[in-house]
Design a protein around this motif. Structure first.
Motif, PDB file in Angstrom:
ATOM      1  N   HIS A 184      85.479  73.491  30.569  1.00  0.00           N
ATOM      2  CA  HIS A 184      85.501  73.108  32.890  1.00  0.00           C
ATOM      3  C   HIS A 184      86.991  74.734  33.198  1.00  0.00           C
ATOM      4  N   ARG A 195      79.621  56.560  24.028  1.00  0.00           N
ATOM      5  CA  ARG A 195      78.998  57.683  22.968  1.00  0.00           C
ATOM      6  C   ARG A 195      77.967  58.897  23.749  1.00  0.00           C
ATOM      7  N   VAL A 196      79.185  59.504  23.916  1.00  0.00           N
ATOM      8  CA  VAL A 196      78.540  60.811  24.613  1.00  0.00           C
ATOM      9  C   VAL A 196      79.506  61.671  22.671  1.00  0.00           C
ATOM     10  N   PRO A 197      78.942  62.528  22.489  1.00  0.00           N
ATOM     11  CA  PRO A 197      79.175  63.346  21.255  1.00  0.00           C
ATOM     12  C   PRO A 197      80.375  63.432  21.212  1.00  0.00           C
ATOM     13  N   LEU A 198      81.488  63.729  20.555  1.00  0.00           N
ATOM     14  CA  LEU A 198      82.491  64.487  20.620  1.00  0.00           C
ATOM     15  C   LEU A 198      82.002  65.489  21.141  1.00  0.00           C
ATOM     16  N   PRO A 227      92.462  66.807  27.621  1.00  0.00           N
ATOM     17  CA  PRO A 227      92.946  65.853  26.414  1.00  0.00           C
ATOM     18  C   PRO A 227      95.428  64.986  27.189  1.00  0.00           C
ATOM     19  N   PRO A 277      72.874  58.581  23.562  1.00  0.00           N
ATOM     20  CA  PRO A 277      71.753  57.490  23.107  1.00  0.00           C
ATOM     21  C   PRO A 277      71.193  56.274  23.142  1.00  0.00           C
ATOM     22  N   GLN A 322      81.710  65.617  24.745  1.00  0.00           N
ATOM     23  CA  GLN A 322      82.826  65.907  25.076  1.00  0.00           C
ATOM     24  C   GLN A 322      83.793  66.837  25.031  1.00  0.00           C
ATOM     25  N   VAL A 323      83.947  67.763  23.589  1.00  0.00           N
ATOM     26  CA  VAL A 323      84.486  68.965  24.041  1.00  0.00           C
ATOM     27  C   VAL A 323      84.216  70.117  24.435  1.00  0.00           C
ATOM     28  N   SER A 332      88.194  55.785  22.196  1.00  0.00           N
ATOM     29  CA  SER A 332      87.668  55.986  23.267  1.00  0.00           C
ATOM     30  C   SER A 332      85.849  55.738  23.455  1.00  0.00           C
ATOM     31  N   SER A 366      82.568  70.687  26.846  1.00  0.00           N
ATOM     32  CA  SER A 366      82.848  70.429  27.812  1.00  0.00           C
ATOM     33  C   SER A 366      84.527  70.729  28.710  1.00  0.00           C
ATOM     34  N   ILE A 367      85.081  70.007  27.979  1.00  0.00           N
ATOM     35  CA  ILE A 367      86.112  70.426  28.517  1.00  0.00           C
ATOM     36  C   ILE A 367      86.995  71.626  28.058  1.00  0.00           C
ATOM     37  N   PRO A 404      89.366  57.902  27.966  1.00  0.00           N
ATOM     38  CA  PRO A 404      88.245  58.849  26.659  1.00  0.00           C
ATOM     39  C   PRO A 404      88.704  60.680  27.786  1.00  0.00           C
ATOM     40  N   GLU A 422      94.290  70.416  19.329  1.00  0.00           N
ATOM     41  CA  GLU A 422      94.331  70.010  20.252  1.00  0.00           C
ATOM     42  C   GLU A 422      93.781  68.521  20.853  1.00  0.00           C
ATOM     43  N   PHE A 423      92.739  68.562  19.809  1.00  0.00           N
ATOM     44  CA  PHE A 423      91.821  67.952  20.196  1.00  0.00           C
ATOM     45  C   PHE A 423      91.822  66.753  19.194  1.00  0.00           C
ATOM     46  N   ARG A 435      82.381  52.006  22.604  1.00  0.00           N
ATOM     47  CA  ARG A 435      80.957  52.622  23.427  1.00  0.00           C
ATOM     48  C   ARG A 435      80.488  53.751  24.431  1.00  0.00           C
ATOM     49  N   LYS A 477      92.756  58.594  19.280  1.00  0.00           N
ATOM     50  CA  LYS A 477      92.814  58.728  20.830  1.00  0.00           C
ATOM     51  C   LYS A 477      91.458  58.415  20.868  1.00  0.00           C
ATOM     52  N   LEU A 478      90.401  59.645  20.367  1.00  0.00           N
ATOM     53  CA  LEU A 478      89.242  59.887  20.757  1.00  0.00           C
ATOM     54  C   LEU A 478      88.327  58.645  20.410  1.00  0.00           C
TER      55      LEU A 478
END
Lengths: 272, 272
Positions: free
Chosen positions: A26, A13-16, B196, B15, A19-20, A8, A22-23, B205, A48-49, A11, A4-5
């Motif tokens: 949060h 393109r925030v590094p994975l 998620p 990027p 992303q993790v 998405s 910031s979740i 995403p 989970e991720f 294109r 899934k990840l």
DNA sequence: CTCAATTTGTTCGTATGTATG
DNA sequence: ACATACATACGAACAAATTGA
């Protein structure tokens, strides 16, 4: 295999690991994870991720450096503290509250452009004034920038009190003009993302979410005298809407809460 | 050495070519570059953004694939079209419009939980009901998911018409109950990001921005009968606020709509 | 006290993406 | 188009700290 990840991820393109991170940030900020609590193990987060272990570690590392997480080998990972709720700015939903909230505002004006192209208006936004002035400013609170305003102000309005428009918020200035009657005033809100200019002015990461607000005020002849594109950083604003609102709103106003009343009474609002 | 951009890059880790692409996309969407227009040459862009030629090429390539730019060898690069506005879902800002907008809504209910922990209420959200039912659903439009609802519904309300609550939106169902008087109804909006679960349900995403809406309805005894956490994907919603709104709002209400009106007249809203 | 289970820490190797010149 | 350098992400294996039976 973060199916899934990755899809998405393609294109935007925030590094994975960002992303993790910031979740998880949060979850801490929202209180979903409370201070002192042991969070899931790396293996669980991994599942989970649906990311590799190293990626989770990178994310944890980020939050560790921010002081939000406390990692202990062999024991687990713990929440160290809550960051305070950053959503302290209540967006106004009526003319009176808007004007009031802006009265004490001291914008830092960056540019004033006299001969500017007119704003692009949409259906229902009124007619173009013959000439506009363009004002760009940044709003601060506690020395932190929280919004950027790109304003088209009808030239003849600007000329009425050019000096004040340069140092104070425009809406209260307009509100104070006895000879200007308002036709309509509305704002449209949409979530956007920070382009380089905005990111730079507000010191936020490029592409981070923003609240874009287009605010339009017309006079009694349906001329768009005030056309503003306001961009707020999304993490400091909140919007409260009273669904059974009309009455409550009126009551609040009647209560004389703070200063809103003083400017309100005098201007007769035209119909349309 | 792309000074400005690299600085942002350090903060956000997007990027470079994506950054450049989003700047150019923004220029197209905002009309700064109009359809058919020939944009600057690669060399000029290279100088403007202070990045390597290949990087500009990558950015142009992205927009080319999106159909926004038309690259012709030997001639130049041209703007092909403006993107249409994806923000088609207008969020309701009054009880009547909210109920109306939900009437034809067919949510896909995922889970119903009878013995659930109570919702966390804040100051001004009313008192807890003795028992709640938890309903989770996903809203669709054109077979595309656009919001996820996590609802706490007071048990005794749910039991009044359990069957309908399972297949239709809750608010219109409540609105249709003649014996329920409303005390207050409000919603609080904040920008969040997809965790998620949400990302999965809405096919967006991980970490992409969302609009979080907490909607609370109390009855005439100040019991919170409806407590919903609604998460919208941010790219399909729009919020329009009439600042001089009371009049327009009243007019809409006067137009008819038996349901909400009956609920308006009663009840003493003392409010703190 | 030792052993095993749990959990974080570290290191490889590999593949791909990003950015420059 | 090529060579170079570095960042991102995966999976897997092993090391080190902690806990409790």
């Amino acid at each position: 295999m973060a199916s899934k990840l990755l899809k998405s991820y393609d294109r935007s393109r925030v590094p994975l690991y960002i992303q993790v991170a910031s979740i998880m940030r949060h979850r801490i900020q929202s209180g979903q994870w409370s201070p002192g609590q042991k969070i899931s193990t790396l293996e669980e987060l991994e599942r989970e991720f649906e990311v590799a272990r190293v990626t989770v570690r990178q994310a944890v590392e980020v939050l560790n450096e921010e002081g939000l997480l406390d990692v202990r080998q062999g024991r687990g990972t713990f929440v160290s503290k809550h960051t305070q709720d950053r959503h302290w700015l209540q967006l106004a939903t009526s003319w009176s509250s808007l004007v009031t909230s802006l009265e004490d505002n001291v914008p830092e004006t960056i540019t004033v452009e006299k001969n500017c192209p007119p704003p692009q208006l949409e259906e229902g936004d009124g007619q173009l004034a013959p000439e506009y002035v363009r004002l760009c400013s940044v709003q601060y609170r506690n020395a932190e920038p929280y919004s950027v305003v790109h304003l088209h102000l009808a030239r003849y309005i600007f000329d009425k009190n050019a000096k004040r428009f340069m140092v104070a918020a425009a809406l209260p200035t307009i509100d104070a003009m006895d000879d200007i009657l308002l036709g309509e005033a509305h704002e449209t809100l949409v979530v956007g993302s920070a382009d380089p200019e905005i990111a730079d002015l507000m010191k936020i990461p490029l592409g981070s979410p923003t609240m874009q607000c287009r605010c339009i005020v017309t006079d009694d002849k349906d001329i768009a005298i005030y056309v503003a594109d306001i961009i707020y950083r999304s993490d400091c604003i909140k919007l409260r809407i009273d669904l059974l609102g009309a009455k409550a709103d009126r009551k609040k106003r009647a209560d004389g809460e703070a200063g809103p009343v003083k400017l309100m009474g005098r201007k007769s609002r035209t119909a349309r």
